[in-house]
Write a protein that holds these residues in place. Structure first.
Motif, PDB file in Angstrom:
ATOM      1  N   TYR A 138     -28.949 -63.615  40.202  1.00 59.64           N
ATOM      2  CA  TYR A 138     -28.526 -64.848  40.859  1.00 59.64           C
ATOM      3  C   TYR A 138     -27.016 -64.804  41.002  1.00 59.64           C
ATOM      4  N   TYR A 139     -26.534 -65.175  42.176  1.00 60.32           N
ATOM      5  CA  TYR A 139     -25.095 -65.250  42.431  1.00 60.32           C
ATOM      6  C   TYR A 139     -24.749 -66.712  42.638  1.00 60.32           C
ATOM      7  N   GLU A 140     -24.160 -67.327  41.631  1.00 60.61           N
ATOM      8  CA  GLU A 140     -23.898 -68.761  41.630  1.00 60.61           C
ATOM      9  C   GLU A 140     -22.944 -69.216  42.742  1.00 60.61           C
ATOM     10  N   PRO A 141     -21.816 -68.523  42.996  1.00 59.12           N
ATOM     11  CA  PRO A 141     -20.926 -69.020  44.056  1.00 59.12           C
ATOM     12  C   PRO A 141     -21.592 -69.083  45.439  1.00 59.12           C
ATOM     13  N   GLY A 142     -22.496 -68.172  45.739  1.00 62.27           N
ATOM     14  CA  GLY A 142     -23.178 -68.170  47.031  1.00 62.27           C
ATOM     15  C   GLY A 142     -24.510 -68.888  46.998  1.00 62.27           C
ATOM     16  N   GLN A 143     -24.964 -69.257  45.798  1.00 62.35           N
ATOM     17  CA  GLN A 143     -26.234 -69.922  45.561  1.00 62.35           C
ATOM     18  C   GLN A 143     -27.395 -69.126  46.151  1.00 62.35           C
ATOM     19  N   TRP A 144     -27.438 -67.806  45.758  1.00 67.29           N
ATOM     20  CA  TRP A 144     -28.528 -66.975  46.259  1.00 67.29           C
ATOM     21  C   TRP A 144     -29.091 -66.073  45.180  1.00 67.29           C
ATOM     22  N   ILE A 145     -30.349 -65.700  45.412  1.00 68.13           N
ATOM     23  CA  ILE A 145     -31.023 -64.689  44.613  1.00 68.13           C
ATOM     24  C   ILE A 145     -30.777 -63.376  45.347  1.00 68.13           C
ATOM     25  N   ALA A 146     -30.425 -62.349  44.610  1.00 70.54           N
ATOM     26  CA  ALA A 146     -30.128 -61.045  45.220  1.00 70.54           C
ATOM     27  C   ALA A 146     -31.113 -60.004  44.715  1.00 70.54           C
ATOM     28  N   LEU A 147     -31.584 -59.177  45.653  1.00 73.62           N
ATOM     29  CA  LEU A 147     -32.430 -58.031  45.333  1.00 73.62           C
ATOM     30  C   LEU A 147     -31.549 -56.799  45.486  1.00 73.62           C
ATOM     31  N   TYR A 148     -31.158 -56.194  44.359  1.00 70.24           N
ATOM     32  CA  TYR A 148     -30.199 -55.083  44.371  1.00 70.24           C
ATOM     33  C   TYR A 148     -30.929 -53.753  44.516  1.00 70.24           C
ATOM     34  N   TYR A 149     -30.510 -52.941  45.481  1.00 73.69           N
ATOM     35  CA  TYR A 149     -31.100 -51.618  45.660  1.00 73.69           C
ATOM     36  C   TYR A 149     -30.051 -50.513  45.669  1.00 73.69           C
ATOM     37  N   GLY A 150     -28.830 -50.838  45.339  1.00 77.27           N
ATOM     38  CA  GLY A 150     -27.758 -49.864  45.221  1.00 77.27           C
ATOM     39  C   GLY A 150     -26.633 -50.463  44.397  1.00 77.27           C
ATOM     40  N   PRO A 151     -25.766 -49.622  43.857  1.00 76.43           N
ATOM     41  CA  PRO A 151     -24.685 -50.145  43.017  1.00 76.43           C
ATOM     42  C   PRO A 151     -23.726 -51.016  43.823  1.00 76.43           C
ATOM     43  N   ILE A 152     -23.400 -52.180  43.258  1.00 77.22           N
ATOM     44  CA  ILE A 152     -22.451 -53.077  43.914  1.00 77.22           C
ATOM     45  C   ILE A 152     -21.242 -53.362  43.030  1.00 77.22           C
ATOM     46  N   GLY A 153     -21.291 -52.890  41.779  1.00 76.10           N
ATOM     47  CA  GLY A 153     -20.190 -53.130  40.857  1.00 76.10           C
ATOM     48  C   GLY A 153     -20.291 -54.502  40.196  1.00 76.10           C
ATOM     49  N   TYR A 154     -19.260 -54.803  39.442  1.00 80.54           N
ATOM     50  CA  TYR A 154     -19.176 -56.070  38.713  1.00 80.54           C
ATOM     51  C   TYR A 154     -18.711 -57.181  39.643  1.00 80.54           C
ATOM     52  N   TRP A 155     -19.352 -58.354  39.527  1.00 84.47           N
ATOM     53  CA  TRP A 155     -18.949 -59.532  40.292  1.00 84.47           C
ATOM     54  C   TRP A 155     -18.971 -60.756  39.391  1.00 84.47           C
ATOM     55  N   PRO A 156     -17.940 -61.561  39.413  1.00 89.72           N
ATOM     56  CA  PRO A 156     -17.974 -62.843  38.702  1.00 89.72           C
ATOM     57  C   PRO A 156     -19.054 -63.735  39.314  1.00 89.72           C
ATOM     58  N   GLY A 157     -19.743 -64.512  38.492  1.00 89.25           N
ATOM     59  CA  GLY A 157     -20.746 -65.447  38.987  1.00 89.25           C
ATOM     60  C   GLY A 157     -22.143 -64.878  39.102  1.00 89.25           C
ATOM     61  N   LYS A 158     -22.340 -63.598  38.752  1.00 86.94           N
ATOM     62  CA  LYS A 158     -23.676 -62.979  38.818  1.00 86.94           C
ATOM     63  C   LYS A 158     -24.375 -63.122  37.466  1.00 86.94           C
ATOM     64  N   VAL A 159     -25.685 -63.359  37.519  1.00 91.28           N
ATOM     65  CA  VAL A 159     -26.518 -63.482  36.316  1.00 91.28           C
ATOM     66  C   VAL A 159     -27.783 -62.656  36.545  1.00 91.28           C
ATOM     67  N   PRO A 160     -28.173 -61.789  35.605  1.00 90.87           N
ATOM     68  CA  PRO A 160     -29.413 -61.020  35.778  1.00 90.87           C
ATOM     69  C   PRO A 160     -30.639 -61.913  35.624  1.00 90.87           C
ATOM     70  N   LEU A 161     -31.629 -61.745  36.519  1.00 96.67           N
ATOM     71  CA  LEU A 161     -32.863 -62.539  36.468  1.00 96.67           C
ATOM     72  C   LEU A 161     -34.077 -61.736  36.033  1.00 96.67           C
ATOM     73  N   GLY A 162     -34.183 -60.470  36.487  1.00 91.71           N
ATOM     74  CA  GLY A 162     -35.359 -59.689  36.115  1.00 91.71           C
ATOM     75  C   GLY A 162     -35.410 -58.326  36.758  1.00 91.71           C
ATOM     76  N   ARG A 163     -36.375 -57.531  36.281  1.00 92.60           N
ATOM     77  CA  ARG A 163     -36.644 -56.195  36.827  1.00 92.60           C
ATOM     78  C   ARG A 163     -37.662 -56.324  37.946  1.00 92.60           C
ATOM     79  N   ILE A 164     -37.370 -55.699  39.071  1.00 88.02           N
ATOM     80  CA  ILE A 164     -38.308 -55.753  40.183  1.00 88.02           C
ATOM     81  C   ILE A 164     -39.072 -54.431  40.272  1.00 88.02           C
ATOM     82  N   ASP A 165     -40.373 -54.543  40.424  1.00 82.42           N
ATOM     83  CA  ASP A 165     -41.222 -53.359  40.550  1.00 82.42           C
ATOM     84  C   ASP A 165     -41.290 -52.957  42.019  1.00 82.42           C
ATOM     85  N   ALA A 166     -40.196 -52.377  42.491  1.00 86.05           N
ATOM     86  CA  ALA A 166     -40.093 -51.919  43.878  1.00 86.05           C
ATOM     87  C   ALA A 166     -39.121 -50.745  43.897  1.00 86.05           C
ATOM     88  N   SER A 167     -39.311 -49.871  44.854  1.00 89.60           N
ATOM     89  CA  SER A 167     -38.378 -48.751  44.979  1.00 89.60           C
ATOM     90  C   SER A 167     -37.145 -49.190  45.764  1.00 89.60           C
TER      91      SER A 167
END
Length: 183
Positions: free
Chosen positions: A134-163
């Motif tokens: 979850y990215y609080e400043p943008g108020q969105w759920i993010a599905l990460y599929y590549g490295p994006i680095g550290y960001w303020p306001g991000k919170v881990p929600l879960g592991r996704i079973d997808a490639s």
């Protein structure tokens, strides 16, 4: 006089060096770094100092709860972490929203109508791949599929079973339904 001029030149050179170390506009980690007055080097804050792979491990304990993300005829299961932000997401389900590409980054974003709880949340996070956060400043759920680095306001929600390939293939503007998986 020459010694005094040399000291002034040295001080100015050091000041210019420090200016070069300052964050640049658009630097995602800028808010997480502070300049050490003694050394003039960036000093990471405590939430980032743990390093890749161990950042916010206390928020990445699996809860046993699962949710499903449905996009067209595809469905992906997310094993949620045991943290207040993930629990708040479950309380708002089911949701039907839209997935969009986040230009320049390897993530799909799904904006939520109501903000999720930031209780106990870290200053920021560096997502694992693949993972949902979850990215609080943008108020969105993010599905990460590549490295994006550290960001303020991000919170881990879960592991996704997808490639990585499956997540990358989610079309821009796709309708997404998120719902609780019954055990």
């Amino acid at each position: 006089m020459l010694k005094r001029a040399s000291s002034t030149v040295a001080a100015l050179t050091f000041a210019v060096f420090l200016t070069g170390c300052a964050s640049q506009p658009g630097d995602p980690g800028a808010e997480s770094r502070q300049v050490s007055p003694a050394a003039g080097e960036p000093a990471e804050t405590s939430s980032r100092a743990q390093g890749v792979g161990s950042t916010n491990d206390n928020l990445r304990t699996l809860s046993g709860s699962r949710i499903a993300v449905r996009i067209g005829d595809k469905a992906f299961t997310i094993q949620l972490y045991n943290n207040p932000t993930a629990k708040d997401l479950v309380s708002q389900l089911p949701l039907t929203l839209t997935a969009d590409d986040y230009p320049g980054y390897d993530e799909k974003v799904v904006r939520v109508q109501n903000p999720l709880s930031m209780e106990g949340a870290p200053d920021g996070d560096e997502p694992a791949i693949p993972e949902v956060g979850y990215y609080e400043p943008g108020q969105w759920i993010a599905l990460y599929y590549g490295p994006i680095g550290y960001w303020p306001g991000k919170v881990p929600l879960g592991r996704i079973d997808a490639s990585v390939e499956e997540l990358r293939a989610i079309p821009d503007g796709a309708s997404v339904t998120i719902e609780v998986v019954k055990n």
